[in-house]
Design a protein around this motif. Structure first.
Motif, PDB file in Angstrom:
ATOM      1  N   ASP A 252       4.466  -6.112  12.728  1.00 55.52           N
ATOM      2  CA  ASP A 252       5.706  -6.512  12.050  1.00 55.52           C
ATOM      3  C   ASP A 252       5.774  -5.880  10.665  1.00 55.52           C
ATOM      4  OD1 ASP A 252       6.338  -8.612  14.048  1.00 55.52           O
ATOM      5  OD2 ASP A 252       4.550  -9.560  13.239  1.00 55.52           O
ATOM      6  N   ALA A 253       4.629  -5.415  10.179  1.00 57.71           N
ATOM      7  CA  ALA A 253       4.584  -4.915   8.797  1.00 57.71           C
ATOM      8  C   ALA A 253       3.553  -3.802   8.666  1.00 57.71           C
ATOM      9  CB  ALA A 253       4.215  -6.055   7.853  1.00 57.71           C
ATOM     10  N   ILE A 254       3.749  -2.994   7.634  1.00 58.77           N
ATOM     11  CA  ILE A 254       2.735  -2.004   7.249  1.00 58.77           C
ATOM     12  C   ILE A 254       2.164  -2.450   5.908  1.00 58.77           C
ATOM     13  CG2 ILE A 254       2.395   0.358   6.376  1.00 58.77           C
ATOM     14  CD1 ILE A 254       2.736   0.446   9.324  1.00 58.77           C
ATOM     15  N   VAL A 255       0.850  -2.525   5.836  1.00 61.63           N
ATOM     16  CA  VAL A 255       0.176  -2.740   4.557  1.00 61.63           C
ATOM     17  C   VAL A 255      -0.477  -1.410   4.206  1.00 61.63           C
ATOM     18  CG1 VAL A 255      -1.669  -3.975   3.362  1.00 61.63           C
ATOM     19  CG2 VAL A 255      -0.294  -5.167   5.061  1.00 61.63           C
ATOM     20  N   PHE A 256      -0.087  -0.813   3.088  1.00 54.37           N
ATOM     21  CA  PHE A 256      -0.714   0.464   2.747  1.00 54.37           C
ATOM     22  C   PHE A 256      -1.424   0.373   1.410  1.00 54.37           C
ATOM     23  CE2 PHE A 256       1.865   2.455  -0.596  1.00 54.37           C
ATOM     24  CZ  PHE A 256       3.016   1.681  -0.560  1.00 54.37           C
ATOM     25  N   SER A 257      -2.490   1.168   1.303  1.00 58.63           N
ATOM     26  CA  SER A 257      -3.248   1.233   0.052  1.00 58.63           C
ATOM     27  C   SER A 257      -3.206   2.679  -0.434  1.00 58.63           C
ATOM     28  CB  SER A 257      -4.692   0.816   0.300  1.00 58.63           C
ATOM     29  OG  SER A 257      -5.302   1.773   1.156  1.00 58.63           O
ATOM     30  N   GLY A 258      -3.542   2.882  -1.690  1.00 54.47           N
ATOM     31  CA  GLY A 258      -3.618   4.240  -2.228  1.00 54.47           C
ATOM     32  C   GLY A 258      -2.280   4.753  -2.719  1.00 54.47           C
ATOM     33  N   PRO A 259      -2.330   5.855  -3.494  1.00 54.27           N
ATOM     34  CA  PRO A 259      -1.102   6.372  -4.126  1.00 54.27           C
ATOM     35  C   PRO A 259      -0.245   7.247  -3.212  1.00 54.27           C
ATOM     36  CG  PRO A 259      -3.004   7.652  -4.831  1.00 54.27           C
ATOM     37  CD  PRO A 259      -3.549   6.590  -3.913  1.00 54.27           C
ATOM     38  N   VAL A 260      -0.525   7.255  -1.925  1.00 56.54           N
ATOM     39  CA  VAL A 260       0.190   8.081  -0.936  1.00 56.54           C
ATOM     40  C   VAL A 260       0.063   9.574  -1.300  1.00 56.54           C
ATOM     41  CG1 VAL A 260       2.232   8.287   0.512  1.00 56.54           C
ATOM     42  CG2 VAL A 260       1.843   6.163  -0.728  1.00 56.54           C
ATOM     43  N   GLY A 261      -1.134  10.086  -1.114  1.00 55.79           N
ATOM     44  CA  GLY A 261      -1.375  11.522  -1.324  1.00 55.79           C
ATOM     45  C   GLY A 261      -0.518  12.330  -0.362  1.00 55.79           C
ATOM     46  N   LYS A 262      -0.336  13.617  -0.696  1.00 52.94           N
ATOM     47  CA  LYS A 262       0.664  14.386   0.084  1.00 52.94           C
ATOM     48  C   LYS A 262       0.321  14.476   1.572  1.00 52.94           C
ATOM     49  CE  LYS A 262      -0.977  18.951  -0.917  1.00 52.94           C
ATOM     50  NZ  LYS A 262      -1.504  19.838  -1.552  1.00 52.94           N
ATOM     51  N   ASN A 263      -0.964  14.451   1.932  1.00 52.01           N
ATOM     52  CA  ASN A 263      -1.312  14.508   3.363  1.00 52.01           C
ATOM     53  C   ASN A 263      -1.054  13.189   4.097  1.00 52.01           C
ATOM     54  OD1 ASN A 263      -2.100  17.129   3.090  1.00 52.01           O
ATOM     55  ND2 ASN A 263      -4.272  16.651   2.794  1.00 52.01           N
ATOM     56  N   MET A 264      -0.797  12.137   3.322  1.00 52.04           N
ATOM     57  CA  MET A 264      -0.576  10.832   3.960  1.00 52.04           C
ATOM     58  C   MET A 264       0.889  10.419   3.985  1.00 52.04           C
ATOM     59  SD  MET A 264      -3.285   9.890   5.285  1.00 52.04           S
ATOM     60  CE  MET A 264      -2.707   8.305   5.858  1.00 52.04           C
ATOM     61  N   VAL A 265       1.752  11.261   3.423  1.00 47.27           N
ATOM     62  CA  VAL A 265       3.189  10.924   3.424  1.00 47.27           C
ATOM     63  C   VAL A 265       3.701  10.809   4.861  1.00 47.27           C
ATOM     64  CG1 VAL A 265       5.498  11.750   2.807  1.00 47.27           C
ATOM     65  CG2 VAL A 265       3.634  11.934   1.154  1.00 47.27           C
TER      66      VAL A 265
ATOM     67  N   GLU B  60      12.742  -3.506  13.685  1.00 49.41           N
ATOM     68  CA  GLU B  60      13.335  -4.351  12.631  1.00 49.41           C
ATOM     69  C   GLU B  60      13.298  -5.814  13.079  1.00 49.41           C
ATOM     70  OE1 GLU B  60      14.816  -3.189   9.795  1.00 49.41           O
ATOM     71  OE2 GLU B  60      15.052  -1.045  10.202  1.00 49.41           O
ATOM     72  N   PRO B  61      13.223  -6.790  12.182  1.00 51.56           N
ATOM     73  CA  PRO B  61      12.975  -6.642  10.757  1.00 51.56           C
ATOM     74  C   PRO B  61      11.493  -6.388  10.506  1.00 51.56           C
ATOM     75  CG  PRO B  61      13.189  -8.970  11.309  1.00 51.56           C
ATOM     76  CD  PRO B  61      13.389  -8.210  12.567  1.00 51.56           C
ATOM     77  N   LYS B  62      11.229  -5.604   9.485  1.00 48.12           N
ATOM     78  CA  LYS B  62       9.848  -5.224   9.195  1.00 48.12           C
ATOM     79  C   LYS B  62       9.645  -5.221   7.685  1.00 48.12           C
ATOM     80  CE  LYS B  62      11.328  -0.406   9.724  1.00 48.12           C
ATOM     81  NZ  LYS B  62      11.120   0.853  10.433  1.00 48.12           N
ATOM     82  N   ALA B  63       8.397  -5.199   7.283  1.00 48.81           N
ATOM     83  CA  ALA B  63       8.126  -5.228   5.841  1.00 48.81           C
ATOM     84  C   ALA B  63       7.100  -4.164   5.484  1.00 48.81           C
ATOM     85  CB  ALA B  63       7.614  -6.603   5.436  1.00 48.81           C
ATOM     86  N   LEU B  64       7.326  -3.576   4.313  1.00 50.37           N
ATOM     87  CA  LEU B  64       6.376  -2.604   3.771  1.00 50.37           C
ATOM     88  C   LEU B  64       5.672  -3.278   2.599  1.00 50.37           C
ATOM     89  CD1 LEU B  64       5.410   0.378   3.958  1.00 50.37           C
ATOM     90  CD2 LEU B  64       7.134   0.936   2.244  1.00 50.37           C
ATOM     91  N   ILE B  65       4.353  -3.305   2.652  1.00 50.29           N
ATOM     92  CA  ILE B  65       3.578  -4.029   1.632  1.00 50.29           C
ATOM     93  C   ILE B  65       2.661  -3.056   0.895  1.00 50.29           C
ATOM     94  CG2 ILE B  65       1.906  -5.888   1.257  1.00 50.29           C
ATOM     95  CD1 ILE B  65       2.999  -7.164   3.885  1.00 50.29           C
ATOM     96  N   ALA B  66       2.882  -2.934  -0.409  1.00 49.88           N
ATOM     97  CA  ALA B  66       2.044  -2.074  -1.248  1.00 49.88           C
ATOM     98  C   ALA B  66       0.862  -2.908  -1.728  1.00 49.88           C
ATOM     99  CB  ALA B  66       2.851  -1.552  -2.439  1.00 49.88           C
ATOM    100  N   CYS B  67      -0.342  -2.545  -1.298  1.00 51.21           N
ATOM    101  CA  CYS B  67      -1.506  -3.380  -1.605  1.00 51.21           C
ATOM    102  C   CYS B  67      -2.485  -2.634  -2.518  1.00 51.21           C
ATOM    103  CB  CYS B  67      -2.183  -3.798  -0.299  1.00 51.21           C
ATOM    104  SG  CYS B  67      -3.353  -5.135  -0.523  1.00 51.21           S
ATOM    105  N   GLY B  68      -2.644  -3.124  -3.738  1.00 53.21           N
ATOM    106  CA  GLY B  68      -3.524  -2.468  -4.709  1.00 53.21           C
ATOM    107  C   GLY B  68      -2.704  -1.703  -5.741  1.00 53.21           C
ATOM    108  N   THR B  69      -3.270  -1.557  -6.934  1.00 49.64           N
ATOM    109  CA  THR B  69      -2.529  -0.920  -8.030  1.00 49.64           C
ATOM    110  C   THR B  69      -2.070   0.490  -7.673  1.00 49.64           C
ATOM    111  OG1 THR B  69      -3.751  -2.245  -9.620  1.00 49.64           O
ATOM    112  CG2 THR B  69      -2.707  -0.273 -10.482  1.00 49.64           C
ATOM    113  N   GLU B  70      -2.909   1.258  -6.954  1.00 54.62           N
ATOM    114  CA  GLU B  70      -2.511   2.623  -6.595  1.00 54.62           C
ATOM    115  C   GLU B  70      -1.270   2.609  -5.705  1.00 54.62           C
ATOM    116  OE1 GLU B  70      -5.783   1.859  -6.403  1.00 54.62           O
ATOM    117  OE2 GLU B  70      -6.550   3.092  -8.050  1.00 54.62           O
TER     118      GLU B  70
END
Ligand code: SF4
Length: 271
Positions: free
Chosen positions: A180-193, A205-215
């Motif tokens: 139902d959701a994506i939890v991602f870590s890191g600053p999204v380097g170009k190879n991970m876009v 849908e409905p889905k959620a994007l979760i930014a986890c961690g300061t990066e």
């Protein structure tokens, strides 16, 4: 010996974190830096702290006004050490919010600006996600988008018997097709876009994007890469503790009533 241990665990209450009594301030964590009363003397002298901050999370606006972007803060404590007593480590660790702006705080003469007591305006997507998950919880696929594995360590720990993520119905799954959701870590380097975008695209849908961690929230020490959408939940901290991550998830599901600025303001005003 094992038998005695088993017996003890039957007799004594379980050692599971109680979300309802857990505090945003942790006694042994540094937490975010906050001004002390000494800051009333003027914020210009904080220039060393602003300079030393590795993520430039401190912005001195004028002699009386200073801004902190806690979405950039690593909670490293460096700024407090050279602040001549004008900053202190607060132990406040609940650095999560449903909007990025909520993590940006202005202090005037050392006091936090008054915060709005209006209910937080949820986006249409956040509302739909809440409807879907409030009762049943959610499944997420984790994407390490050029992170350093610290967030993954804490996510792993969120499933142990102390934090027990699954009691909230929150589980990690292998495929984004089941999530139902994506939890991602890191600053999204170009190879991970592209991998992050692909994982996001296949979720229904409905889905959620979760930014986890300061990066993931701001890039941290690195430039912020391209995210597939604006996150629905920002959890800052380098890395955030498992209880912080889970309380953030509970906020997103509508099971926890919390606003970062309101909670911080209350704690600072009552000191
Ligand atoms: S990142 Fe470190 S130096 Fe910068 S504001 Fe946060 S605690 Fe202070």
């Amino acid at each position: 010996m094992n038998f005695l241990y088993e017996l003890k665990s039957f007799i004594f209450p379980k050692n599971v974190l109680n979300f309802n009594t857990a505090s945003p301030v942790h006694p042994t964590s540094r937490g975010i830096p906050v001004p002390t009363v000494k800051l009333k003397e003027g914020s210009k002298s904080l220039s060393v702290s602003a300079e030393v901050c590795p993520t430039k999370a401190i912005q001195i606006v004028s002699e009386t006004e200073v801004r902190f972007d806690y979405g950039k803060c690593l909670q490293c404590g460096l700024c407090t050490e050279c602040s001549d007593g004008k900053l202190r480590n607060s132990g406040f660790i609940y650095t999560f919010a449903l909007s990025r702006d909520e993590l940006k705080v202005t202090y005037i003469s050392g006091r936090m600006e008054k915060v709005s007591d209006l209910p937080f305006p949820l986006t249409a997507n956040q509302l739909k996600f809440r409807e879907l998950t409030k009762k049943r919880g959610f499944l997420y696929r984790e994407v390490a988008a050029a992170g350093n594995n610290t967030v993954e360590s804490e996510l792993n720990a969120s499933f142990n018997s102390v934090f027990d993520s699954e009691r909230e119905g929150v589980r990690c799954v292998a495929s984004p097709k089941h999530a139902d959701a994506i939890v991602f870590s890191g600053p999204v380097g170009k190879n991970m876009v592209a991998p992050l975008e692909t994982a996001w695209e296949v979720i229904a849908e409905p889905k959620a994007l979760i930014a986890c961690g300061t990066e993931a929230v701001s890039g941290g020490l690195f430039p912020m890469g391209k995210r597939p959408a604006e996150p629905d939940l920002y959890i800052s901290g380098d890395p955030p503790r498992p209880d912080v991550i889970l309380q953030g998830f509970r906020l997103l599901m509508g099971r926890f009533s919390f606003r970062f600025q309101e909670a911080l303001h209350k704690i600072l005003e009552n000191e």
